[in-house]
Design an enzyme around this catalytic site. Structure first.
Site, short mmCIF file in Angstrom:
data_model
loop_
_atom_site.label_atom_id
_atom_site.label_comp_id
_atom_site.label_asym_id
_atom_site.label_seq_id
_atom_site.Cartn_x
_atom_site.Cartn_y
_atom_site.Cartn_z
N HIS A 189 0.83 -1.20 0.00
CA HIS A 189 0.00 0.00 0.00
C HIS A 189 0.86 1.25 0.00
CE1 HIS A 189 -2.83 3.11 1.19
NE2 HIS A 189 -3.76 2.32 0.68
N GLU A 219 1.02 4.10 -2.85
CA GLU A 219 0.88 5.46 -2.33
C GLU A 219 2.20 6.13 -1.98
OE1 GLU A 219 -2.13 6.81 -2.06
OE2 GLU A 219 -3.57 5.17 -1.83
N HIS A 251 -7.38 -1.61 -4.64
CA HIS A 251 -6.05 -1.26 -5.17
C HIS A 251 -5.53 -2.34 -6.10
CE1 HIS A 251 -5.36 2.41 -3.00
NE2 HIS A 251 -5.48 1.84 -1.80
CO CO Z 1 -5.59 2.88 -0.05
#
Ligand code: CO
Length: 305
Positions: A189, A219, A251
């Site tokens: 993530h 991210e 995602h």
């Molecule tokens: Co997220």
């Protein structure tokens, strides 16, 4: 003489009877003496709370539920509850009629039901913001009046060096077989929280064992652009895309495997590298799921002291 003797015996028997009657009746006469009164400690009642980030993807919902079932199987007799930590997800699925508790709501419900000891296990990969929020919530419940007197919080997947080493081995066990010229790219993530460094630590542990397994995050860093040059340098022609998250949710399906131009699959194609997405989350890989259960086992043990 005989009369006096027998009256003495009678008096003795009578007073013995009286003493016994008082002894038997006393606990009922004194308020609260026979049962647990106000202020006395309630008997211990132990529970488990599994906290997932949450998802609106049906397959991922099943994967989270499967992890909860594994916790139930590992601790028979201990009730297991589930909470979703993401408010965005909870609000989104509430519109579809699916109600999930926040960690605070789940703990409040457990307190009201008389749970006195709760082991909380988050299904997070790194000890980032989600994890510190869960820890803070657990601590608040432990100190508030009418809260839960004993709460422990299990470690996320990538916590200590030992956890990271075990995670690397467990992840490698379950990856698609890749030949020469092929690589695996794990999608983490990523976060601006300092715990983001755990991804780099895991990358190092993976490279010690397999040079063709890479990590990038959606991210934060490392990003796909950090990994692409290395894939090219190694002459990689095909990449297996695998989510490094507890479930293959939004995602994985969109940012990783989606058809949009900015998905990893599209960017790899643009760079002349074929890709194949494997939409299986870490929680559905038994070796990795077993590590979360191990961390929960440690949290349950912690309740004993
Ligand atoms: Co997220």
């Amino acid at each position: 003489m005989r009369f006096t003797a027998s009256s003495n015996i009678l008096r003795l028997v009578l007073s013995a009877c009286l003493a016994l009657t008082i002894a038997l009746a006393l606990p009922f006469a004194l308020p609260g003496a026979a049962q647990a009164g106000h202020g006395s400690k309630a008997p211990a009642k132990r529970g488990i709370l599994v906290v997932a980030f949450g998802t609106s993807v049906p397959e991922a919902v099943r994967a989270i539920d499967a992890l909860k079932s594994q916790a139930e199987a590992a601790f028979p007799g201990i009730p297991v509850r589930l909470a979703y930590s993401s408010k965005i997800i909870r609000d989104k699925i509430a519109k579809e009629g699916v109600v999930k508790s926040s960690p605070a709501q789940a703990l409040a419900d457990m307190a009201a039901e008389g749970f006195t000891e709760v082991a909380v296990q988050s299904l997070q990969a790194i000890p980032g913001r989600e994890y510190s929020d869960i820890k803070a919530t657990a601590e608040a419940f432990q100190t508030m009046p009418k809260g839960i007197r004993n709460i422990s919080v299990g470690r996320p997947l990538l916590y200590s060096f030992e956890d990271i080493t075990k995670a690397a081995e467990a992840v490698l066990k379950s990856l698609p077989k890749h030949k020469k010229g092929e690589a695996v790219l794990l999608m983490g993530h990523g976060t601006s929280h300092p715990a983001n460094a755990a991804y780099a630590a895991l990358q190092l542990a993976l490279w010690k064992r397999d040079k063709s397994v890479f990590i990038a995050t959606v991210e934060d860093t490392p990003g796909l652009d950090d990994v692409l040059p290395e894939l090219k340098r190694q002459g990689i022609r095909k990449v297996f895309l695998v989510p490094l998250m507890s479930v293959a949710g939004d995602h994985a399906r969109n940012d990783m495997a989606g058809k949009e131009n900015d998905s990893w699959a599209s960017k790899l194609t643009a760079a002349g590298i074929k890709s194949e997405a494997v939409l299986v989350g870490l929680g559905s890989r038994p070796a990795v799921a077993g590590l979360w259960i191990d961390h929960l086992r440690d949290a349950v043990k912690e309740l004993d002291h």
